[in-house]
Design a protein around this motif. Structure first.
Motif: not given
Length: 187
Positions: A31-43
């Motif tokens: 419930n943070l301002y401007a939070e968006v779920p995000a799932r990704f691949e990264a190094k």
């Protein structure tokens, strides 16, 4: 040096940063301002290494801030916390994966108006074919590292590093005399 700084700005300010990485995310809202779920691949990378070329072994072996270079668009994402309540632990959770490509799931903070871009709260980590692991080990690792700090109350009140800073710079960070003056004037 300036070239590396420009590279960082290009990574963080990339127009591709507006991509939607929420598909398949199982991140729990804070419930943070401007939070968006995000799932990704990264190094997993050592941020200072990426910026300056100063690259000690093992991403600084616990002494450096770690970042994520997202595979989809080569944007640097800055993980600032793990899934625990305190805003701590992201680097500790990612350290075992230094220079590896992993998948992460968490919350992205994005808001142009306040200047927040690619700030990440990692909740789960998946390396290769392994199962997802929760990014919630920071306090256990801290307790193992500082067994003399055992006790009740918030960890930071018992942390020997914090106590050392307070002993030398005072609670206000302005010196011990400033603490005395403040206490005399206000208590």
């Amino acid at each position: 040096m300036m070239h590396r700084f420009a590279f960082l700005l290009a990574l963080i300010a990339s127009p591709l940063a507006a991509q939607d990485f929420s598909a398949d995310s199982e991140a729990k809202s804070w419930n943070l301002y401007a939070e968006v779920p995000a799932r990704f691949e990264a190094k997993v990378v050592d941020v200072l290494c990426e910026l300056t070329g100063d690259c000690p072994a093992e991403c600084g072996a616990g002494t450096r801030q770690l970042g994520l270079i997202r595979s989809a668009d080569d944007v640097m994402v800055l993980p600032m916390k793990n899934s625990q309540p305190a805003f701590t632990g992201a680097a500790e959770e990612l350290a075992p994966f230094c220079n590896q490509v992993i998948e992460v799931d968490g919350l992205m903070i994005e808001d142009e108006e306040i200047g927040a871009s690619n700030i990440y709260l990692v909740q789960r980590i998946k390396a290769g074919d392994a199962d997802w692991i929760k990014a919630n080990t920071w306090t256990k690792k801290w307790a193992q590292k500082y067994p003399e700090a055992k006790g009740k109350g918030p960890w930071f009140r018992r942390d020997p590093r914090v106590k050392d800073v307070i002993a030398s710079e005072g609670y206000l960070g302005l010196g011990l005399e400033a603490d005395v003056t403040y206490a005399e004037e206000n208590f």
